[in-house]
Write an enzyme that holds these catalytic residues in place. Structure first.
Site, PDB file in Angstrom:
ATOM      1  N   ILE A  82       0.094 -30.987 -49.989  1.00 21.85           N
ATOM      2  CA  ILE A  82      -0.016 -29.963 -48.958  1.00 21.85           C
ATOM      3  C   ILE A  82       0.994 -28.846 -49.217  1.00 21.85           C
ATOM      4  O   ILE A  82       1.958 -29.048 -49.957  1.00 21.85           O
ATOM      5  CB  ILE A  82       0.218 -30.568 -47.548  1.00 21.85           C
ATOM      6  CG1 ILE A  82      -0.251 -29.608 -46.480  1.00 21.85           C
ATOM      7  CG2 ILE A  82       1.663 -31.001 -47.360  1.00 21.85           C
ATOM      8  CD1 ILE A  82      -0.364 -30.227 -45.103  1.00 21.85           C
ATOM      9  N   GLY A  83       0.750 -27.698 -48.602  1.00 20.84           N
ATOM     10  CA  GLY A  83       1.772 -26.668 -48.619  1.00 20.84           C
ATOM     11  C   GLY A  83       1.349 -25.432 -49.376  1.00 20.84           C
ATOM     12  O   GLY A  83       0.233 -25.308 -49.867  1.00 20.84           O
ATOM     13  N   ALA A  84       2.305 -24.541 -49.456  1.00 17.26           N
ATOM     14  CA  ALA A  84       2.021 -23.228 -50.008  1.00 17.26           C
ATOM     15  C   ALA A  84       1.818 -23.271 -51.529  1.00 17.26           C
ATOM     16  O   ALA A  84       1.019 -22.503 -52.061  1.00 17.26           O
ATOM     17  CB  ALA A  84       3.183 -22.309 -49.660  1.00 17.26           C
ATOM     18  N   ILE A  85       2.529 -24.172 -52.212  1.00 15.57           N
ATOM     19  CA  ILE A  85       2.441 -24.161 -53.686  1.00 15.57           C
ATOM     20  C   ILE A  85       1.020 -24.489 -54.165  1.00 15.57           C
ATOM     21  O   ILE A  85       0.457 -23.742 -54.974  1.00 15.57           O
ATOM     22  CB  ILE A  85       3.533 -25.061 -54.326  1.00 15.57           C
ATOM     23  CG1 ILE A  85       4.905 -24.415 -54.087  1.00 15.57           C
ATOM     24  CG2 ILE A  85       3.274 -25.276 -55.824  1.00 15.57           C
ATOM     25  CD1 ILE A  85       6.092 -25.216 -54.575  1.00 15.57           C
ATOM     26  N   GLU A 129      -5.392 -37.033 -53.049  1.00 15.44           N
ATOM     27  CA  GLU A 129      -5.001 -37.759 -51.833  1.00 15.44           C
ATOM     28  C   GLU A 129      -5.397 -36.953 -50.593  1.00 15.44           C
ATOM     29  O   GLU A 129      -5.850 -37.473 -49.598  1.00 15.44           O
ATOM     30  CB  GLU A 129      -3.496 -37.920 -51.911  1.00 15.44           C
ATOM     31  CG  GLU A 129      -2.814 -38.422 -50.712  1.00 15.44           C
ATOM     32  CD  GLU A 129      -1.319 -38.494 -51.002  1.00 15.44           C
ATOM     33  OE1 GLU A 129      -0.937 -38.872 -52.132  1.00 15.44           O
ATOM     34  OE2 GLU A 129      -0.528 -38.164 -50.108  1.00 15.44           O
ATOM     35  N   GLY A 162       1.918 -40.246 -52.035  1.00 13.83           N
ATOM     36  CA  GLY A 162       1.140 -40.574 -53.231  1.00 13.83           C
ATOM     37  C   GLY A 162       1.667 -39.915 -54.489  1.00 13.83           C
ATOM     38  O   GLY A 162       0.971 -39.879 -55.507  1.00 13.83           O
TER      39      GLY A 162
HETATM   40  N1  COA Z   1      18.851 -29.142 -50.029  1.00 10.47           N
HETATM   41  C1  COA Z   1      18.809 -28.771 -48.719  1.00 10.47           C
HETATM   42  N2  COA Z   1      17.687 -28.382 -48.094  1.00 10.47           N
HETATM   43  C2  COA Z   1      16.566 -28.360 -48.811  1.00 10.47           C
HETATM   44  C3  COA Z   1      16.527 -28.738 -50.160  1.00 10.47           C
HETATM   45  C4  COA Z   1      17.735 -29.115 -50.770  1.00 10.47           C
HETATM   46  N3  COA Z   1      17.750 -29.470 -52.055  1.00 10.47           N
HETATM   47  N4  COA Z   1      15.276 -28.632 -50.612  1.00 10.47           N
HETATM   48  C5  COA Z   1      14.536 -28.195 -49.586  1.00 10.47           C
HETATM   49  N5  COA Z   1      15.313 -28.035 -48.519  1.00 10.47           N
HETATM   50  C6  COA Z   1      14.870 -27.585 -47.201  1.00 10.47           C
HETATM   51  C7  COA Z   1      14.066 -26.295 -47.321  1.00 10.47           C
HETATM   52  O1  COA Z   1      14.913 -25.155 -47.268  1.00 10.47           O
HETATM   53  C8  COA Z   1      13.150 -26.398 -46.133  1.00 10.47           C
HETATM   54  O2  COA Z   1      13.881 -26.083 -44.969  1.00 10.47           O
HETATM   55  P1  COA Z   1      13.278 -25.085 -43.852  1.00 10.47           P
HETATM   56  O3  COA Z   1      12.085 -25.860 -43.334  1.00 10.47           O
HETATM   57  O4  COA Z   1      14.387 -24.964 -42.886  1.00 10.47           O
HETATM   58  O5  COA Z   1      12.890 -23.848 -44.596  1.00 10.47           O
HETATM   59  C9  COA Z   1      12.852 -27.893 -46.064  1.00 10.47           C
HETATM   60  O6  COA Z   1      13.926 -28.539 -46.717  1.00 10.47           O
HETATM   61  C10 COA Z   1      11.551 -28.294 -46.742  1.00 10.47           C
HETATM   62  O7  COA Z   1      11.498 -27.817 -48.046  1.00 10.47           O
HETATM   63  P2  COA Z   1      10.127 -27.262 -48.642  1.00 10.47           P
HETATM   64  O8  COA Z   1      10.337 -26.952 -50.046  1.00 10.47           O
HETATM   65  O9  COA Z   1       9.595 -26.155 -47.770  1.00 10.47           O
HETATM   66  O10 COA Z   1       9.199 -28.522 -48.455  1.00 10.47           O
HETATM   67  P3  COA Z   1       7.645 -28.634 -48.583  1.00 10.47           P
HETATM   68  O11 COA Z   1       7.050 -28.526 -47.245  1.00 10.47           O
HETATM   69  O12 COA Z   1       7.116 -27.740 -49.654  1.00 10.47           O
HETATM   70  O13 COA Z   1       7.500 -30.147 -49.032  1.00 10.47           O
HETATM   71  C11 COA Z   1       8.166 -32.126 -50.192  1.00 10.47           C
HETATM   72  C12 COA Z   1       8.103 -30.593 -50.226  1.00 10.47           C
HETATM   73  C13 COA Z   1       8.793 -32.590 -51.462  1.00 10.47           C
HETATM   74  C14 COA Z   1       8.997 -32.570 -49.006  1.00 10.47           C
HETATM   75  C15 COA Z   1       6.705 -32.660 -50.052  1.00 10.47           C
HETATM   76  O14 COA Z   1       5.954 -32.240 -51.144  1.00 10.47           O
HETATM   77  C16 COA Z   1       6.681 -34.171 -49.977  1.00 10.47           C
HETATM   78  O15 COA Z   1       6.829 -34.707 -48.902  1.00 10.47           O
HETATM   79  N6  COA Z   1       6.501 -34.864 -51.117  1.00 10.47           N
HETATM   80  C17 COA Z   1       6.487 -36.323 -51.178  1.00 10.47           C
HETATM   81  C18 COA Z   1       5.120 -36.907 -51.019  1.00 10.47           C
HETATM   82  C19 COA Z   1       4.151 -36.417 -52.027  1.00 10.47           C
HETATM   83  O16 COA Z   1       4.474 -35.747 -52.977  1.00 10.47           O
HETATM   84  N7  COA Z   1       2.889 -36.756 -51.796  1.00 10.47           N
HETATM   85  C20 COA Z   1       1.786 -36.406 -52.655  1.00 10.47           C
HETATM   86  C21 COA Z   1       0.998 -35.251 -52.219  1.00 10.47           C
HETATM   87  S1  COA Z   1       0.453 -35.224 -50.512  1.00 10.47           S
END
Ligand code: COA
Length: 428
Positions: free
Chosen positions: A211-214, A233, A331
């Protein structure tokens, strides 16, 4: 079995007794009306455990009044459970998404009651779990009681989503809008990451994306590809344009050719309308969708996932920020490994190079203390930021560090180079 049709959601929920393990349908199918009723009923009960993935609009269950009555056991966090975990009032269970159905099927994790949200029964008495099958199908097979919210707004979907009306113990009918997650404007960094990831995607690839912007930014760059397939997934609105444009045909897939395979969908009403009664989209049990032995049957699987932090040896943290649980294992590993095992497959982790408005590098010498490694440095392959692509496969620690520093934000490159030497004793 006779199905009791209830006048109120509270009446439906009231069959839940003390000490039960309760599964809730999750993601965009979270049965919020029944969960709001559970938040009331639970105050009269003791020692309830609510098993869940990411739940949406379930804030009522985060009330401190429920502490001691109901405890959340989360295989993935949500905005309402994350603060509870931070104060020790909810539990996080790190687990591959593909493993959760097995817990229920084997009885290792009992399920007394499943609370779900379904589409109305058809002429054959069949409802569907709509936009979210994930582990709910397995939980319903294991549950002693099923309480269903029948929502005319829930799309009827194909796959493992079918469930017979007469399996329900209690039902409550109400029309309710599903949660909508519109695509936001893509910022420059996200667009650059999308372009870089898209360079790795070829005609005929079979996509998985999170999910998400990327993922949306990647999909926006794929309009000139041909014959892409989807075995994922989850999926969101970003895919619709490519389906309409004939880019996604699923023609070359070896499993479920001609069909999009998914475990759940989260997006806008446009997406929910697309999957409604659409036999091209099959929602399957997540134990099957995310099984590496199934994923690898398709050639050229491209798995695109994200991360919170990556260290210079290639360890990928995706579920926590230090010791603060942010999301879950999900996943990611299922697909990273499945893609690597697929002929011509690519395992891709894409993330912005910084967090907190550029103050922090997400590429770090060592992970923060307590950070959860979701993808190990032996499983990792491509890491992509807005600055480029690092292919870590068959690279030594020194080579990895160099490749990762090259795609880190320029403001942090010197510091990372010095730190790597100090920490690892290796000159770059
Ligand atoms: N240190 C401190 N804060 C951090 C950080 C770091 N290294 N990395 C990210 N953050 C903060 C961001 O600034 C953001 O904060 P904000 O909401 O206040 O802006 C928040 O954490 C979320 O980061 P973001 O990059 O926007 O997360 P995302 O929504 O793109 O999700 C994952 C990224 C990794 C959390 C997400 O992909 C995930 O849950 N992955 C695990 C499960 C998975 O991959 N499943 C398979 C596909 S569904």
């Amino acid at each position: 079995m006779s199905v009791k049709v209830c006048e109120t959601a509270l009446e439906a929920i009231s069959i839940i007794e003390d000490n039960e393990f309760i599964w809730t349908h999750s993601m965009a199918a979270t049965p919020r009306i029944l969960l709001d009723a559970l938040a009331i009923h639970a105050k009269t009960r003791q020692n309830l455990t609510l098993l869940q993935l990411h739940t949406e609009r379930a804030e009522s269950l985060a009330s401190p009044e429920l502490f001691g009555h109901l405890r959340h056991r989360c295989y993935f966090s949500s905005t309402s459970t994350r603060p509870l975990m931070a104060i020790g009032e909810a539990d996080y269970v790190p687990i591959f998404l593909s493993e959760i159905p097995k817990l229920f099927k084997s009885g290792e994790q009992p399920v007394d009651t499943a609370i779900i949200q379904v589409s109305p029964p058809d002429q054959h008495g069949i409802c569907t779990m709509g936009i979210s099958v994930e582990a709910t199908n397995s939980a319903c097979l294991a549950a002693k009681k099923i309480i269903a919210h029948i929502n005319p707004k829930m799309p009827k979907t194909h796959g493992d989503s079918f469930i017979a009306y007469d399996r329900f113990h209690r039902v409550y009918w109400q029309e309710d809008e599903l949660p909508s997650h519109p695509q936001g404007e893509l910022d420059e960094v996200t667009q650059a990451i999308g372009k870089n990831v898209a360079q790795l995607i070829n005609n005929g690839d079979c996509l998985q994306m999170g999910i998400g912007a990327i993922p949306d930014a990647v999909l926006a760059c794929l309009t000139d590809r041909k014959d892409l397939g989807v075995h994922t997934e989850m999926f969101s609105d970003g895919l619709l344009e490519l389906v309409d444009a004939g880019v996604i045909t699923n023609r070359l897939k070896k499993t479920h050719p001609g069909k999009i395979v998914t475990g759940f969908a989260i997006g806008t009403q446009k997406l929910y309308d697309f999957v409604d009664s659409n036999p091209q989209v099959v929602f399957l049990d997540i134990g099957y969708v995310n099984d590496t032995s199934i994923i690898q049957r398709n050639d050229n699987v491209a798995a695109i996932n994200s991360a919170l932090q990556v260290d210079l040896s290639g360890q990928v943290c995706a579920d926590s920020i230090g010791t603060s649980i942010y999301s879950g294992v999900g996943g990611q590993m299922d697909f990273i490994r499945g893609a690597s095992l697929s002929k011509g497959g690519k395992a891709i982790i894409a993330l912005p190079s910084t967090a907190k408005h550029g103050q922090l590098s997400r590429i770090v010498t060592t992970l923060d203390a307590g950070a959860g490694v979701v993808t190990t440095r032996a499983h990792v392959q491509y890491i992509v930021t807005e600055y480029g692509i690092a292919n870590l496969r068959n690279k030594s620690l020194k080579e990895r560090a160099k490749a990762l520093i090259e795609i880190s934000h320029p403001d942090f490159r010197d510091e990372l180079t010095d730190d790597f030497h100090k920490t690892w004793g290796i000159h770059l």
